[in-house]
Design a protein around this motif. Structure first.
Motif, PDB file in Angstrom:
ATOM      1  N   THR A  94     -18.881 -26.311  41.934  1.00 21.06           N
ATOM      2  CA  THR A  94     -18.270 -25.334  41.020  1.00 21.06           C
ATOM      3  C   THR A  94     -18.919 -25.296  39.648  1.00 21.06           C
ATOM      4  OG1 THR A  94     -16.617 -27.002  40.436  1.00 21.06           O
ATOM      5  CG2 THR A  94     -16.034 -25.415  42.154  1.00 21.06           C
ATOM      6  N   THR A  95     -19.839 -26.201  39.366  1.00 19.15           N
ATOM      7  CA  THR A  95     -20.498 -26.184  38.058  1.00 19.15           C
ATOM      8  C   THR A  95     -21.682 -25.225  38.006  1.00 19.15           C
ATOM      9  OG1 THR A  95     -21.776 -28.125  38.761  1.00 19.15           O
ATOM     10  CG2 THR A  95     -19.800 -28.519  37.435  1.00 19.15           C
ATOM     11  N   ASN A  96     -22.154 -24.748  39.168  1.00 20.51           N
ATOM     12  CA  ASN A  96     -23.262 -23.790  39.140  1.00 20.51           C
ATOM     13  C   ASN A  96     -22.736 -22.359  39.149  1.00 20.51           C
ATOM     14  OD1 ASN A  96     -22.664 -23.121  41.876  1.00 20.51           O
ATOM     15  ND2 ASN A  96     -23.852 -24.905  42.548  1.00 20.51           N
ATOM     16  N   LEU A  97     -23.641 -21.408  39.093  1.00 22.35           N
ATOM     17  CA  LEU A  97     -23.261 -20.004  38.955  1.00 22.35           C
ATOM     18  C   LEU A  97     -22.528 -19.491  40.191  1.00 22.35           C
ATOM     19  CD1 LEU A  97     -23.349 -17.405  37.306  1.00 22.35           C
ATOM     20  CD2 LEU A  97     -25.595 -16.924  38.309  1.00 22.35           C
ATOM     21  N   ILE A  98     -23.026 -19.816  41.371  1.00 21.77           N
ATOM     22  CA  ILE A  98     -22.390 -19.321  42.600  1.00 21.77           C
ATOM     23  C   ILE A  98     -20.997 -19.917  42.757  1.00 21.77           C
ATOM     24  CG2 ILE A  98     -22.598 -19.220  45.109  1.00 21.77           C
ATOM     25  CD1 ILE A  98     -25.605 -19.285  44.787  1.00 21.77           C
ATOM     26  N   GLY A  99     -20.880 -21.215  42.476  1.00 24.48           N
ATOM     27  CA  GLY A  99     -19.584 -21.869  42.607  1.00 24.48           C
ATOM     28  C   GLY A  99     -18.553 -21.303  41.642  1.00 24.48           C
ATOM     29  N   ARG A 100     -18.978 -21.027  40.393  1.00 19.67           N
ATOM     30  CA  ARG A 100     -18.052 -20.451  39.422  1.00 19.67           C
ATOM     31  C   ARG A 100     -17.606 -19.053  39.842  1.00 19.67           C
ATOM     32  NH1 ARG A 100     -21.518 -22.938  35.509  1.00 19.67           N
ATOM     33  NH2 ARG A 100     -22.622 -20.944  35.222  1.00 19.67           N
ATOM     34  N   SER A 101     -18.504 -18.300  40.461  1.00 18.81           N
ATOM     35  CA  SER A 101     -18.143 -16.962  40.933  1.00 18.81           C
ATOM     36  C   SER A 101     -17.101 -17.043  42.044  1.00 18.81           C
ATOM     37  CB  SER A 101     -19.388 -16.218  41.426  1.00 18.81           C
ATOM     38  OG  SER A 101     -20.348 -16.114  40.388  1.00 18.81           O
ATOM     39  N   ILE A 102     -17.288 -18.000  42.949  1.00 15.64           N
ATOM     40  CA  ILE A 102     -16.325 -18.156  44.048  1.00 15.64           C
ATOM     41  C   ILE A 102     -14.963 -18.590  43.517  1.00 15.64           C
ATOM     42  CG2 ILE A 102     -15.819 -19.460  46.147  1.00 15.64           C
ATOM     43  CD1 ILE A 102     -18.821 -19.630  46.645  1.00 15.64           C
ATOM     44  N   ILE A 103     -14.969 -19.534  42.576  1.00 11.50           N
ATOM     45  CA  ILE A 103     -13.708 -20.010  42.003  1.00 11.50           C
ATOM     46  C   ILE A 103     -13.003 -18.900  41.231  1.00 11.50           C
ATOM     47  CG2 ILE A 103     -12.691 -21.626  40.366  1.00 11.50           C
ATOM     48  CD1 ILE A 103     -13.517 -22.867  43.002  1.00 11.50           C
ATOM     49  N   SER A 104     -13.767 -18.090  40.513  1.00 12.80           N
ATOM     50  CA  SER A 104     -13.156 -16.982  39.762  1.00 12.80           C
ATOM     51  C   SER A 104     -12.534 -15.963  40.710  1.00 12.80           C
ATOM     52  CB  SER A 104     -14.208 -16.305  38.887  1.00 12.80           C
ATOM     53  OG  SER A 104     -14.738 -17.222  37.943  1.00 12.80           O
ATOM     54  N   ALA A 105     -13.216 -15.671  41.830  1.00 12.72           N
ATOM     55  CA  ALA A 105     -12.660 -14.729  42.806  1.00 12.72           C
ATOM     56  C   ALA A 105     -11.381 -15.283  43.430  1.00 12.72           C
ATOM     57  CB  ALA A 105     -13.701 -14.416  43.886  1.00 12.72           C
ATOM     58  N   ALA A 106     -11.389 -16.578  43.804  1.00 11.97           N
ATOM     59  CA  ALA A 106     -10.182 -17.190  44.370  1.00 11.97           C
ATOM     60  C   ALA A 106      -9.054 -17.232  43.344  1.00 11.97           C
ATOM     61  CB  ALA A 106     -10.505 -18.597  44.865  1.00 11.97           C
ATOM     62  N   ASP A 107      -9.397 -17.459  42.080  1.00 10.57           N
ATOM     63  CA  ASP A 107      -8.373 -17.489  41.028  1.00 10.57           C
ATOM     64  C   ASP A 107      -7.719 -16.119  40.857  1.00 10.57           C
ATOM     65  OD1 ASP A 107      -7.183 -18.948  38.592  1.00 10.57           O
ATOM     66  OD2 ASP A 107      -8.038 -17.145  37.692  1.00 10.57           O
ATOM     67  N   ARG A 108      -8.506 -15.058  40.916  1.00 14.34           N
ATOM     68  CA  ARG A 108      -7.943 -13.709  40.792  1.00 14.34           C
ATOM     69  C   ARG A 108      -7.033 -13.377  41.970  1.00 14.34           C
ATOM     70  NH1 ARG A 108     -13.258 -12.571  38.988  1.00 14.34           N
ATOM     71  NH2 ARG A 108     -13.793 -11.825  41.088  1.00 14.34           N
ATOM     72  N   ILE A 109      -7.433 -13.821  43.168  1.00 13.77           N
ATOM     73  CA  ILE A 109      -6.618 -13.541  44.350  1.00 13.77           C
ATOM     74  C   ILE A 109      -5.283 -14.271  44.272  1.00 13.77           C
ATOM     75  CG2 ILE A 109      -6.481 -13.823  46.852  1.00 13.77           C
ATOM     76  CD1 ILE A 109      -9.510 -13.426  46.944  1.00 13.77           C
ATOM     77  N   LEU A 110      -5.329 -15.566  43.929  1.00 10.72           N
ATOM     78  CA  LEU A 110      -4.099 -16.346  43.867  1.00 10.72           C
ATOM     79  C   LEU A 110      -3.195 -15.895  42.722  1.00 10.72           C
ATOM     80  CD1 LEU A 110      -5.501 -19.935  44.565  1.00 10.72           C
ATOM     81  CD2 LEU A 110      -4.211 -18.475  46.124  1.00 10.72           C
ATOM     82  N   SER A 111      -3.783 -15.387  41.650  1.00 13.51           N
ATOM     83  CA  SER A 111      -2.992 -14.954  40.507  1.00 13.51           C
ATOM     84  C   SER A 111      -2.288 -13.624  40.738  1.00 13.51           C
ATOM     85  CB  SER A 111      -3.878 -14.834  39.260  1.00 13.51           C
ATOM     86  OG  SER A 111      -4.454 -16.090  38.944  1.00 13.51           O
ATOM     87  N   ARG A 112      -2.632 -12.924  41.824  1.00 12.56           N
ATOM     88  CA  ARG A 112      -2.022 -11.621  42.101  1.00 12.56           C
ATOM     89  C   ARG A 112      -1.006 -11.677  43.232  1.00 12.56           C
ATOM     90  NH1 ARG A 112      -7.461  -7.767  41.775  1.00 12.56           N
ATOM     91  NH2 ARG A 112      -7.846  -8.080  39.525  1.00 12.56           N
ATOM     92  N   LEU A 113      -0.956 -12.758  43.959  1.00 11.24           N
ATOM     93  CA  LEU A 113       0.020 -12.869  45.041  1.00 11.24           C
ATOM     94  C   LEU A 113       1.420 -12.987  44.460  1.00 11.24           C
ATOM     95  CD1 LEU A 113      -1.867 -15.255  47.488  1.00 11.24           C
ATOM     96  CD2 LEU A 113      -1.658 -12.763  47.613  1.00 11.24           C
ATOM     97  N   PRO A 114       2.396 -12.311  45.002  1.00 14.89           N
ATOM     98  CA  PRO A 114       3.737 -12.222  44.378  1.00 14.89           C
ATOM     99  C   PRO A 114       4.406 -13.564  44.131  1.00 14.89           C
ATOM    100  CG  PRO A 114       3.502 -10.597  46.116  1.00 14.89           C
ATOM    101  CD  PRO A 114       2.298 -11.466  46.203  1.00 14.89           C
ATOM    102  N   ILE A 115       4.461 -14.440  45.136  1.00 15.08           N
ATOM    103  CA  ILE A 115       5.189 -15.706  45.003  1.00 15.08           C
ATOM    104  C   ILE A 115       4.254 -16.840  44.617  1.00 15.08           C
ATOM    105  CG2 ILE A 115       6.642 -17.364  46.222  1.00 15.08           C
ATOM    106  CD1 ILE A 115       7.649 -15.107  47.962  1.00 15.08           C
ATOM    107  N   VAL A 116       3.055 -16.806  45.134  1.00 14.74           N
ATOM    108  CA  VAL A 116       2.108 -17.897  44.908  1.00 14.74           C
ATOM    109  C   VAL A 116       1.663 -17.955  43.452  1.00 14.74           C
ATOM    110  CG1 VAL A 116      -0.140 -18.837  45.604  1.00 14.74           C
ATOM    111  CG2 VAL A 116       1.351 -17.757  47.292  1.00 14.74           C
ATOM    112  N   ARG A 117       1.579 -16.796  42.785  1.00 13.03           N
ATOM    113  CA  ARG A 117       1.017 -16.780  41.433  1.00 13.03           C
ATOM    114  C   ARG A 117       1.839 -17.589  40.444  1.00 13.03           C
ATOM    115  NH1 ARG A 117       2.176 -10.394  40.039  1.00 13.03           N
ATOM    116  NH2 ARG A 117       4.465 -10.482  40.089  1.00 13.03           N
TER     117      ARG A 117
END
Length: 246
Positions: A94-117
């Motif tokens: 997660t410290t490289n560019l690809i890893g940060r992109s994946i983590i940011s995408a997963a963070d956006r998905i989890l932050s939009r789920l109704p109960i999980v967020r």
């Protein structure tokens, strides 16, 4: 019949008896239990945590890397070792560019789920505070007047009032976490005026020990109280007053 000895105030006191064999054995047993109990509890907690992690990590591993495939017995702590290696690799990815992109995408998905967020946002904020060491530890131990006038309880200062709380209450308020006894991990947060708190000289660790022991373990503080500051007389003083009155 026990012999009596004459004390300084003229009262005949019985000669102290030697403890019986049963009393001697009971005292030695309690002393050994006090020494062995913390060690036993520590090993029990560590064993529980290791088995808890092993039972959940090992089923996820392929049989080719499990020790049971090549040996006749399980290696305790293998799941903990695998978890440490996996978390280290995850942190490295997660410290490289690809890893940060994946983590940011997963963070956006989890932050939009109704109960999980809601759950995800709370735990994310908590882990970020601990990882960055921002206000992760309490500042000092104080005493606040709670739940009524004349009653005082121990609390740990977390931080000063900020944001909306400071705008609503005003300046000079601090957050005090008041733990419950004997479980200091539960409690409630109070915002009180700083000048209304009594700051203690004991450390956070000493305050936690006092909460855990329900006030039985009290840290040393200076010299003993002067006789005029004590509300209750000592046993020797009480006997002396009674002898004088008689």
């Amino acid at each position: 019949m026990a012999k009596r000895t004459k004390s300084e105030n003229g009262i005949m006191n019985p000669k102290p008896r030697r403890p019986s064999l049963w009393a001697w054995l009971r005292g030695r047993f309690l002393a050994g239990m006090v020494i062995a109990a913390p060690v036993a509890v520590t090993f029990y907690v560590l064993q529980f945590l290791i088995n808890f992690i092993d039972n959940r990590v090992k089923p996820l591993l392929p049989p080719i890397i499990q020790p049971e495939t090549y040996t006749n017995y399980a290696i305790p702590g293998f799941g903990v070792l695998v978890m440490i290696v996996a978390l280290t690799l995850l942190g490295a990815i997660t410290t490289n560019l690809i890893g940060r992109s994946i983590i940011s995408a997963a963070d956006r998905i989890l932050s939009r789920l109704p109960i999980v967020r809601n759950v995800y946002a709370a735990f994310k904020q908590l882990t970020e505070v601990i990882a960055n060491n921002q206000q992760a530890s309490y500042d000092r131990v104080v005493m606040i007047e709670y739940p009524k006038r004349g009653s005082w309880c121990l609390g740990f200062v977390s931080a000063g009032a900020k944001g909306e709380i400071r705008s609503r209450l005003g300046e000079g308020f601090i957050g005090v976490f008041v733990p419950t006894t004997p479980n200091p991990t539960s409690g409630f947060l109070m915002y009180v005026k700083e000048e209304e708190c009594i700051e203690m000289d004991m450390s956070i660790e000493e305050g936690a020990k006092m909460i855990l022991s329900a006030g039985l373990v009290v840290p040393d503080y200076g010299e003993d109280e002067a006789p005029e500051q004590r509300s209750l007389p000592l046993p020797d003083e009480g006997a002396e007053k009674l002898s004088k009155q008689a």
